[in-house]
Write an enzyme that holds these catalytic residues in place. Structure first.
Site: not given
Lengths: 300, 300
Positions: B24, B26, B219, B244
């Site tokens: 991922d 960000d 996702k 995250d």
């Protein structure tokens, strides 16, 4: 088991046990742009007998005053006070049900009908003309929570755009206590024999980003009836909901504790009515609203 | 119970057991416009060790090629082939998973990223420039089923309007077999420390009027992984999803049968990770992706 109105005695008894009739319009009074034969006489008959008549519509794009013109065009008479549209229901809900603060504004996604009804009820609203223009990132960043906005009201809006979605999102997620109202949540609506995306599509967009559920005014939601009861002193047991659809009009009436009449001039056929798979049954049904005209001669 | 990577041995073992890392972006590589310290070295380290690196993003507005510029600006290098965006996933899905007919077109609600990726995959699409203009009743009536349209693909579109909703509605309800795809269904997205309505809002509008459920590429939906697997020859047991957020990235990895690494530089805190109320647990976690840099010196 629904009782079919076929005899003068049955019709007379049906009319006598009611003081108020709530009518769905399309499929009951007219079909598209064509009056259903004889219903003009039925409305006259009921008025002559001193019955209260209310036309209940989910259409939010026109005020009650504007909607009377639709009746006129088809040769029917209807006063503004006989029409209960979902925009008017929103005004009644804000004014009489939740006592919306006079210093707050309603952010409107919708057309003239909503603004006209809010104006008539002296409810402040906010829908800047440039909201209908497209938006860029600078415009998105310029959208800030506005503490004056106490409600977001979503109706049918052919000028729906990202600016409006983003404003509704910011108000609904940032303004403490901001109400989320929808005039109706109809997925689609009929137009010239076809269907197109309805208010439900716009409401879903706001639900989709905010995760919030709106208070829906229109049929079959009971808030519409709460608003009608808040406005008029109705005895639900002496009120009949007349409609052409089991899953909207008749469900609305049954859930509301009213009597119900299904007419077969619209969506639901007699065969569907007798299909055991659905579990919504009207108390009465008739080939047409004009079936009630049988009672007329008995009075003359 | 998740294993925290804190020692060189643990980091070396973690890296050795994987051939591919899905990232991922960000909250893992950067936060808004700021690079997370040391991740540039981490990516170099993994490449030097011969690992395959893929950056997996739900952002549909940019093609892979355009998205490489975001990396460059932050001083990271990434080739087009290392980026797997949801628009590219849509192209892979249509070309490799469902074998979309070459004589059919995709009706696109979205921005340049989608059209660029469909063009690159030689998939015909239909998004007339005037779709972004507003519409009146005549325009609504002019929308007719188009037998050439075999799919409606919805991504983020800042020029969403009623014309586009109505076209999508007509195609999805009238064209036999018309596919309904969404690049992702994120309710909102972050922008300059705030959030605004995401693609999920536009997808919900189409769901709301058609009653249809889309195939969602992004996702945490597994279609994204199916597309990655369709494109690359991945061994899921030797692939690690790094993210995250527990409820998107880590869920995506766990459901996909991959190993997972949660980094604490983004949304999920260490306290939330250990909160027993959620039921998604990564296999590994680390303070930052840069924790992997511990392995570097061991190789030199």
């Amino acid at each position: 088991m629904a009782t079919k109105l076929t005899t003068r005695e049955a019709v007379n008894a049906f009319i006598d046990r009611h003081d108020t009739f709530l009518f769905d319009c399309d499929g009951v009074l007219w079909y598209g742009h064509t009056l259903i034969p004889g219903v003009d006489k039925t409305l006259e008959l009921l008025r002559r007998k001193g019955k209260r008549i209310l036309f209940v519509t989910n259409n939010s794009t026109q005020s009650r005053q504007a909607y009377t013109k639709k009746f006129e065009k088809l040769g029917l008479s209807a006063s503004k006070n006989e029409i209960f549209g979902s925009s008017y229901a929103a005004a009644v809900y804000l004014r009489k049900v939740v006592d919306f603060p006079v210093d707050k504004q309603v952010y409107v996604i919708g057309q003239a009908g909503i603004c006209d009804e809010l104006d008539a009820a002296s409810i402040r609203h906010n829908n800047p003309a440039d909201d209908s223009s497209t938006i860029d990132w600078e415009g998105v960043e310029a959208i800030t929570p506005d503490p004056n906005i106490g409600a977001v009201l979503v109706g049918f809006d052919m000028e729906i755009n990202y600016r409006k979605l983003a404003k509704a999102y910011v108000y609904l997620t940032s303004n403490p206590g901001c109400l989320f109202l929808a005039t109706n949540d109809d997925a689609s609506f009929p137009h010239h024999g076809r269907t197109f995306p309805g208010t439900g599509s716009m409401v879903a967009a706001i639900k989709g980003c905010t995760g919030r559920e709106p208070r829906v005014l229109g049929k079959p939601h009971q808030t519409m009836l709460d608003c009608i009861v808040a406005k008029y002193d109705l005895d639900r047991t002496r009120t009949c909901m007349v409609g052409d659809r089991l899953n909207t009009d008749i469900q609305f009436g049954v859930q509301g504790g009213m009597s119900t009449l299904l007419v077969l001039t619209g969506v639901t056929s007699e065969q569907e009515l007798h299909d055991a798979r659905h579990n919504i049954t009207p108390e009465y049904y008739a080939d047409s609203l004009a079936t009630l005209n049988m009672a007329d001669t008995a009075d003359e």
